[in-house]
Structure formats: structure tokens, C-alpha cells
Design a protein around this motif. Structure first.
Motif, PDB file in Angstrom:
ATOM      1  N   TYR A   6       0.732  -1.133   0.025  1.00 33.58           N
ATOM      2  CA  TYR A   6      -0.024   0.033   0.022  1.00 33.58           C
ATOM      3  C   TYR A   6       0.911   1.204  -0.186  1.00 33.58           C
ATOM      4  CZ  TYR A   6       1.172   0.166   4.994  1.00 33.58           C
ATOM      5  OH  TYR A   6       1.874   0.303   6.282  1.00 33.58           O
ATOM      6  N   LEU A   9      -1.671   4.002   4.776  1.00 39.29           N
ATOM      7  CA  LEU A   9      -2.359   3.427   5.703  1.00 39.29           C
ATOM      8  C   LEU A   9      -3.289   4.327   6.573  1.00 39.29           C
ATOM      9  CD1 LEU A   9      -1.500   0.434   7.727  1.00 39.29           C
ATOM     10  CD2 LEU A   9      -2.511   2.501   8.973  1.00 39.29           C
ATOM     11  N   LYS A  11      -6.139   5.114   9.817  1.00 40.07           N
ATOM     12  CA  LYS A  11      -6.676   4.952  10.872  1.00 40.07           C
ATOM     13  C   LYS A  11      -8.250   5.513  11.102  1.00 40.07           C
ATOM     14  CE  LYS A  11      -6.310   5.086  15.855  1.00 40.07           C
ATOM     15  NZ  LYS A  11      -5.891   5.606  17.133  1.00 40.07           N
ATOM     16  N   SER A  48      -8.759  -4.619   8.785  1.00 43.43           N
ATOM     17  CA  SER A  48      -8.369  -3.935   7.755  1.00 43.43           C
ATOM     18  C   SER A  48      -8.612  -4.297   6.727  1.00 43.43           C
ATOM     19  CB  SER A  48      -6.704  -3.858   8.026  1.00 43.43           C
ATOM     20  OG  SER A  48      -6.244  -4.883   7.815  1.00 43.43           O
ATOM     21  N   SER A  50      -7.774  -3.131   2.116  1.00 36.35           N
ATOM     22  CA  SER A  50      -7.230  -2.373   1.320  1.00 36.35           C
ATOM     23  C   SER A  50      -8.262  -2.015   0.242  1.00 36.35           C
ATOM     24  CB  SER A  50      -5.903  -2.910   0.827  1.00 36.35           C
ATOM     25  OG  SER A  50      -5.068  -2.908   1.793  1.00 36.35           O
ATOM     26  N   GLN A  60      -4.643   1.449   2.401  1.00 37.23           N
ATOM     27  CA  GLN A  60      -5.072   0.228   3.690  1.00 37.23           C
ATOM     28  C   GLN A  60      -5.939   0.981   4.764  1.00 37.23           C
ATOM     29  OE1 GLN A  60      -3.022  -2.466   6.802  1.00 37.23           O
ATOM     30  NE2 GLN A  60      -2.641  -3.322   4.680  1.00 37.23           N
ATOM     31  N   ASN A  61      -7.047   0.576   4.580  1.00 35.77           N
ATOM     32  CA  ASN A  61      -7.932   1.288   5.956  1.00 35.77           C
ATOM     33  C   ASN A  61      -7.967   0.273   7.218  1.00 35.77           C
ATOM     34  OD1 ASN A  61      -8.940   3.573   4.451  1.00 35.77           O
ATOM     35  ND2 ASN A  61     -10.413   2.237   3.107  1.00 35.77           N
ATOM     36  N   GLN A  62      -7.512   0.972   8.208  1.00 34.91           N
ATOM     37  CA  GLN A  62      -7.584   0.113   9.652  1.00 34.91           C
ATOM     38  C   GLN A  62      -8.842   0.617  10.257  1.00 34.91           C
ATOM     39  OE1 GLN A  62      -4.033   0.508  11.721  1.00 34.91           O
ATOM     40  NE2 GLN A  62      -2.793  -0.997  10.589  1.00 34.91           N
ATOM     41  N   SER A 192       3.912   4.007   3.474  1.00 36.84           N
ATOM     42  CA  SER A 192       4.579   2.845   3.398  1.00 36.84           C
ATOM     43  C   SER A 192       6.435   3.472   3.105  1.00 36.84           C
ATOM     44  CB  SER A 192       4.522   1.859   2.126  1.00 36.84           C
ATOM     45  OG  SER A 192       4.736   2.685   0.819  1.00 36.84           O
TER      46      SER A 192
END
Length: 279
Positions: A6, A9, A11, A48, A50, A60-62, A192
Motif C-alpha cells: 500500500y 494506511l 486509521k 483492515s 485495502s 489500507q484502511n484500519q 509505506s
């Protein structure tokens, strides 16, 4: 997909009273599975997923699902910190869950950044016959805090995907417009390693451009000084003529009294000469 597949990321936190549908929302988004039986979250849950945008950027969604119970208030405040976005839930068939939104909003104001993206989601849209909260009430509250508003059924996965995708896009847009610094953890964003190197390189190029723009007026001033220097020698060559002129003027002034004296004495000398001749 491994952990580094990714560019960004994000949050996201899911908050709201117990039983408003947070866990069901999360399950539908990540697993495409609707939870039939209510199972209250203890503490928090984490999932999570992506997504890839049209320009090839992978996010990427957490998503952090926090318990709505008051006994976990300390955990809720902790995990609301450093969030890129928050989804606040209530259900249309519970007036109490709607009244609790004020408390959840206050928590976000205390611990989140000023750039956090907020969405208010009203669940149980499929239970219209039991509605206690009108749609306009939810929309008015969302407008008052500059948040998006949705009424959904947790059976509708497409609608849930659309909410998360829209949030991800908005956070990415803030990064691209330099309103969010992805190197600052308070905004709930992580890059990343490869993306971080590219971002640092872009910053260096931007700094170089700024330095070049700032230095160009200095070069212009140097050019002006050089122009002045090319003119100044003419002035210096002309300056020695001034003392000669002044010396000539001084000599002329000194000779004036002598001439005046000659003109005065000459008639006297002539008179004396004639006097002696006549004698």
C-alpha cells in the motif's frame, strides 16, 4: 497482499452507544457478512481492508471498533486519538442513542486533530415503522459540525463500502493538497517505506525550487551593482577635471587685485612723468 502493499494506511474509528450496529457495519465492510445475533464488543476490535483508486494509489484502511459501554470510556478516548476519520453511529429507532452523539462528538473534539473527517451514520433504516429520530434531526446535527450524514441499513454492503471509500478519498485529497502532513502521526496517516522516500524526495525538490526563487532577486541585485560599476568609472575620470578648473578660478581671483592696482597706479605714474617733463 502483504503489509507493505500500500502507499497509505488510514486509521478510522467507529464510535457510538452499545447496540447501534458498529460491529455489523465493520463485518459487512471487511467480510461481506451480516451479523444476525447481537454480540457486544468487549474493549475494541480491529479489522483492515485495502482499496485501490483509479490512479493506482492503494490505501489500507484500519478500522477500530470501540465498545459503546461507559466502562470502556478510557479505551475509547485513547483509540480516538490520532485518527484520520471517525464514524459516529446511532440508530433511528433509539432516541437515547441519538442524544448520546453529543458526548461522542465532545470526545472527538478533545483528542482528535482539526483535520479529522467525521461521518454520522444512522442505522436500522429498514426499521422505519419503529423510527424515533427523524432524518432531518440527524442531518441538522451533521451540518452543525461540518460532517457527512448517512441513513443506512447494515444489510446494504454497497452503501457501507461507499461510505468508507468516500472517507478514504477525502483523506487522500487532504494529503495531496498539503492540508495533512502524512509524516505527522496526529493525522492518523502512515506511509509505506517506498512512499515515504518518494514524499521526502518531493519535499527536497520543492525546497530547492523555493531556494532558487528566493535567490533570483539577489542575482538581479548583483547585476544592478555591476551596471552601476560600469557607469562609475566615467564619473571617476571626470572628477580630476574639477581641481584644474578650481585652480584656474583661484588664479583668476588672485590676479584681479593686481590688475586693479596697476590701473590705479598707472595714471599716477603718467602724471608724475608729465610733471617732470614740463619742469
Amino acid at each position: 497482499m502483504n503489509f507493505e502493499d500500500y502507499q497509505y494506511l488510514f486509521k478510522f474509528v467507529l464510535i457510538g452507544d452499545t447496540g447501534v450496529g458498529k460491529s455489523c457495519f465493520l463485518s459487512q465492510y471487511v467480510k461481506g457478512k451480516f451479523i444476525q445475533e447481537y454480540d457486544p464488543t468487549i474493549g475494541l476490535e480491529f479489522e483492515s481492508k485495502s482499496i485501490e483508486f483509479n490512479d493506482g494509489i492503494v490505501v489500507q484502511n484500519q478500522l477500530w471498533d470501540t465498545s459503546g459501554s461507559s466502562q470502556f470510556m478510557a479505551i475509547q478516548k485513547t483509540f480516538c486519538q490520532n485518527a484520520a476519520a471517525a464514524i459516529i453511529f446511532y440508530k433511528i429507532d433509539s432516541q437515547n442513542s441519538f442524544k448520546s452523539l453529543e458526548n461522542w462528538i465532545n470526545i472527538l473534539k478533545q483528542v482528535s486533530s482539526d483535520m479529522i473527517q467525521i461521518v454520522i451514520v444512522a442505522t436500522h433504516q429498514d426499521q422505519e415503522n419503529q423510527r424515533q429520530v427523524q432524518t432531518q434531526q440527524g442531518r441538522n446535527l451533521a451540518d452543525s459540525i461540518d460532517a457527512k450524514f448517512y441513513e443506512i441499513s447494515n444489510h446494504d454492503k454497497d452503501q457501507i463500502d461507499g461510505i468508507i471509500n468516500s472517507l478514504s478519498y477525502n483523506v487522500l485529497r487532504l494529503i495531496n493538497s498539503n492540508k495533512i502532513n502524512p509524516l505527522n502521526t496526529q493525522y492518523g496517516v502512515k506511509m509505506s517505506r517506498q512512499q515515504e522516500q518518494q514524499y521526502a524526495s518531493q519535499l527536497d525538490n520543492t525546497d530547492d525550487n523555493i531556494v532558487q526563487q528566493q535567490s533570483s532577486p539577489n542575482r538581479r541585485s548583483l547585476d544592478m551593482k555591476q551596471e552601476q560599476n560600469t557607469i562609475s568609472p566615467n564619473k571617476t575620470t571626470a572628477s580630476p577635471q574639477r581641481p584644474e578648473q578650481e585652480e584656474t578660478e583661484q588664479n583668476q581671483q588672485q590676479n584681479k587685485p593686481q590688475l586693479q592696482l596697476i590701473f590705479i597706479l598707472l595714471p599716477i605714474i603718467i602724471a608724475y612723468g608729465l610733471y617732470y617733463i614740463l619742469l
